[in-house]
Scaffold this motif. Structure first.
Motif, mmCIF file in Angstrom:
data_model
loop_
_atom_site.group_PDB
_atom_site.id
_atom_site.type_symbol
_atom_site.label_atom_id
_atom_site.label_comp_id
_atom_site.label_asym_id
_atom_site.label_seq_id
_atom_site.Cartn_x
_atom_site.Cartn_y
_atom_site.Cartn_z
ATOM 1 N N THR A 251 -31.408 33.498 86.954
ATOM 2 C CA THR A 251 -32.381 32.818 87.801
ATOM 3 C C THR A 251 -32.102 31.323 87.820
ATOM 4 O OG1 THR A 251 -34.068 34.490 87.306
ATOM 5 C CG2 THR A 251 -34.842 32.379 88.168
ATOM 6 N N LEU A 252 -31.776 30.764 86.659
ATOM 7 C CA LEU A 252 -31.433 29.338 86.596
ATOM 8 C C LEU A 252 -30.079 29.059 87.229
ATOM 9 C CD1 LEU A 252 -32.548 28.488 82.948
ATOM 10 C CD2 LEU A 252 -33.742 27.931 85.071
ATOM 11 N N LEU A 253 -29.119 29.915 86.979
ATOM 12 C CA LEU A 253 -27.763 29.690 87.467
ATOM 13 C C LEU A 253 -27.706 29.764 88.989
ATOM 14 C CD1 LEU A 253 -24.996 29.214 86.045
ATOM 15 C CD2 LEU A 253 -24.552 31.642 86.374
ATOM 16 N N ASP A 254 -28.431 30.721 89.557
ATOM 17 C CA ASP A 254 -28.413 30.895 91.010
ATOM 18 C C ASP A 254 -29.317 29.908 91.735
ATOM 19 O OD1 ASP A 254 -26.710 32.995 90.551
ATOM 20 O OD2 ASP A 254 -28.246 34.540 90.763
ATOM 21 N N GLU A 255 -30.224 29.264 90.979
ATOM 22 C CA GLU A 255 -31.150 28.279 91.543
ATOM 23 C C GLU A 255 -31.938 28.857 92.718
ATOM 24 O OE1 GLU A 255 -28.795 24.841 92.448
ATOM 25 O OE2 GLU A 255 -28.782 24.150 90.364
ATOM 26 N N GLN A 256 -32.312 30.113 92.581
ATOM 27 C CA GLN A 256 -33.148 30.731 93.603
ATOM 28 C C GLN A 256 -33.955 31.851 92.973
ATOM 29 O OE1 GLN A 256 -30.533 32.282 96.592
ATOM 30 N NE2 GLN A 256 -29.548 33.749 95.250
ATOM 31 N N ALA B 230 -37.479 29.712 74.794
ATOM 32 C CA ALA B 230 -36.149 29.483 74.235
ATOM 33 C C ALA B 230 -35.118 29.239 75.336
ATOM 34 C CB ALA B 230 -35.732 30.675 73.372
ATOM 35 N N VAL B 231 -35.231 29.954 76.442
ATOM 36 C CA VAL B 231 -34.319 29.743 77.572
ATOM 37 C C VAL B 231 -34.442 28.299 78.061
ATOM 38 C CG1 VAL B 231 -33.970 30.295 80.012
ATOM 39 C CG2 VAL B 231 -34.122 32.139 78.321
ATOM 40 N N GLU B 232 -35.662 27.824 78.196
ATOM 41 C CA GLU B 232 -35.862 26.446 78.664
ATOM 42 C C GLU B 232 -35.343 25.435 77.647
ATOM 43 O OE1 GLU B 232 -39.642 27.018 81.696
ATOM 44 O OE2 GLU B 232 -40.046 26.342 79.635
ATOM 45 N N ARG B 233 -35.534 25.739 76.362
ATOM 46 C CA ARG B 233 -35.081 24.827 75.305
ATOM 47 C C ARG B 233 -33.551 24.767 75.260
ATOM 48 N NH1 ARG B 233 -37.571 27.130 71.589
ATOM 49 N NH2 ARG B 233 -35.921 28.443 70.714
ATOM 50 N N VAL B 234 -32.908 25.920 75.320
ATOM 51 C CA VAL B 234 -31.448 25.972 75.188
ATOM 52 C C VAL B 234 -30.756 25.393 76.411
ATOM 53 C CG1 VAL B 234 -29.480 27.560 75.098
ATOM 54 C CG2 VAL B 234 -31.436 27.913 73.573
ATOM 55 N N THR B 235 -31.272 25.695 77.607
ATOM 56 C CA THR B 235 -30.607 25.251 78.831
ATOM 57 C C THR B 235 -31.045 23.861 79.267
ATOM 58 O OG1 THR B 235 -32.304 26.197 80.296
ATOM 59 C CG2 THR B 235 -30.463 27.633 79.630
ATOM 60 N N GLY B 236 -32.191 23.398 78.765
ATOM 61 C CA GLY B 236 -32.725 22.118 79.211
ATOM 62 C C GLY B 236 -33.266 22.159 80.621
ATOM 63 N N GLN B 237 -33.573 23.370 81.115
ATOM 64 C CA GLN B 237 -34.090 23.528 82.471
ATOM 65 C C GLN B 237 -35.424 24.263 82.440
ATOM 66 O OE1 GLN B 237 -31.291 24.943 85.467
ATOM 67 N NE2 GLN B 237 -29.572 24.540 84.092
ATOM 68 N N TRP C 108 -25.598 31.879 77.789
ATOM 69 C CA TRP C 108 -25.607 30.785 78.762
ATOM 70 C C TRP C 108 -24.212 30.177 78.906
ATOM 71 C CZ3 TRP C 108 -27.773 29.202 82.863
ATOM 72 C CH2 TRP C 108 -27.803 27.861 83.259
ATOM 73 N N ASP C 109 -23.520 29.987 77.788
ATOM 74 C CA ASP C 109 -22.157 29.463 77.839
ATOM 75 C C ASP C 109 -21.253 30.385 78.657
ATOM 76 O OD1 ASP C 109 -22.885 27.297 76.285
ATOM 77 O OD2 ASP C 109 -22.063 28.117 74.423
ATOM 78 N N TRP C 110 -21.398 31.700 78.432
ATOM 79 C CA TRP C 110 -20.545 32.659 79.145
ATOM 80 C C TRP C 110 -20.854 32.665 80.643
ATOM 81 C CZ3 TRP C 110 -20.547 37.087 82.126
ATOM 82 C CH2 TRP C 110 -19.307 37.722 82.247
ATOM 83 N N PHE C 111 -22.133 32.657 80.994
ATOM 84 C CA PHE C 111 -22.508 32.656 82.411
ATOM 85 C C PHE C 111 -22.029 31.387 83.116
ATOM 86 C CE2 PHE C 111 -25.955 35.844 81.403
ATOM 87 C CZ PHE C 111 -25.412 36.852 82.190
#
Length: 325
Positions: free
Chosen positions: A195-200, A261-268, A313-316
């Protein structure tokens, strides 16, 4: 040791191949690549394109591998799909499992590790879930895996096949080179990251009124590396039957904790929407994995949320389109 890995082009199977080769084992991958990815297979592994639904082809592939052991990951795994087309699940998971067992027996293979699922338990009566908890699968996916477990136990007793059965709860994370690439993607953490990677789109939390600390469902997660390392420990100790073992962390994380945790790790910031509970979704599923710890000397070393989410996240980010086959 020479090891056959079925489903070696899949998420968990490809990591198993990577870790087996790193540990010095020789690997033959059996996969039809209908859902797995040839590009995910370690280059040092031998690949035999094989559909386990074809008994004759399976027998030929197993005989040709001259293997000491089998790790059986190949399966259809989507619960909702299993409800729509149950026959495909019994044909692939149960029928394919029978063909593989027959081939292993005929080839004289005496070490067999089976990738099962916590879905064999259905809706648990109590937590944490132990291996001797009632088996009441509520969908064809869980039923097909439970039937295969029973077949394996029968073959093990009749033909002296030393076996281990691992029941997974939730698996996450990646290695540097291998991660999740499913179509469709149904697993919680990769769905959130995509969801974060695709920004949609938005990430849906199904149910916020469970009887849990924050109202969202709780599940037991284990890093794919920790999970695979349990399989390797088992295959190296299968000079005697090991039976069924749960793999988990003996605790759980809620959906809301994963979002945080997703928000913390990705900063998004993850765009969230709320939906109703899904039918048959229990409030919590937590493994008692003490048997695996005691039997194998295994423990999950890197199964923290930050490590699982961070590696995925690194792999994606490195593979935004997944594998290129």
């Amino acid at each position: 040791m020479r090891v056959i890995v079925t489903g070696g082009g899949g998420y968990i199977g490809s990591v198993a191949v990577e870790r087996l080769i790193a540990a010095g084992h020789a690997v033959t991958v059996l996969d039809n690549f209908a859902r797995g990815h040839r590009a995910s297979v370690h280059p040092s592994a031998k690949i035999v394109e094989c559909d386990l639904r074809d008994g004759a082809a399976t027998s030929k592939a197993v005989q040709g591998a001259e293997a000491d052991a089998v790790m059986h990951f190949a399966a259809l795994t989507l619960v909702a799909e299993s409800v729509r087309v149950p026959g495909a699940y019994f044909e692939t998971n149960t029928g394919g499992g029978l063909h593989l067992l027959e081939a292993a027996r005929a080839a004289g293979i005496t070490r067999f590790v089976f990738s099962s699922t916590a879905s064999v338990y259905g809706e648990p009566e109590s937590l944490p879930i132990r291996e001797d908890s009632p088996k009441r699968p509520i969908n064809p996916y869980g039923q097909s895996k439970w039937m295969t477990e029973q077949m394996l136990s029968t073959y093990a007793d009749r033909y002296d096949i030393n076996h281990a059965i691992f029941r997974y709860f939730n698996v996450a994370g990646a290695t540097e080179l291998r991660g999740e690439d499913h179509d469709p993607e149904t697993h919680l953490i990769p769905v959130a990251l995509k969801t974060l990677l695709d920004e949609q789109g938005q990430f849906t939390i199904f149910g916020a009124d469970f009887d849990t600390e924050d109202g969202t469902a709780v599940r037991d997660y284990v890093h794919v590396i920790d999970l695979v390392d349990a399989h390797i420990a088992a295959i190296e100790q299968l000079d005697q039957p090991l039976g069924a073992m749960n793999l988990g962390t003996d605790s759980g994380f809620s959906v809301q904790q994963i979002v945080d945790a997703v928000e913390r790790v990705t900063g998004q910031s993850l765009p969230i929407t709320h939906g109703p509970r899904r039918e048959g979704d229990p409030a919590a599923l937590i493994a008692d994995s003490s048997k695996a710890r005691e039997t194998l000397g295994w423990s999950p070393e890197i199964s923290t949320l930050d490590q699982m989410i961070g590696s995925a996240w690194d792999w994606f980010q490195a593979n935004p389109r997944g594998y290129v086959d």
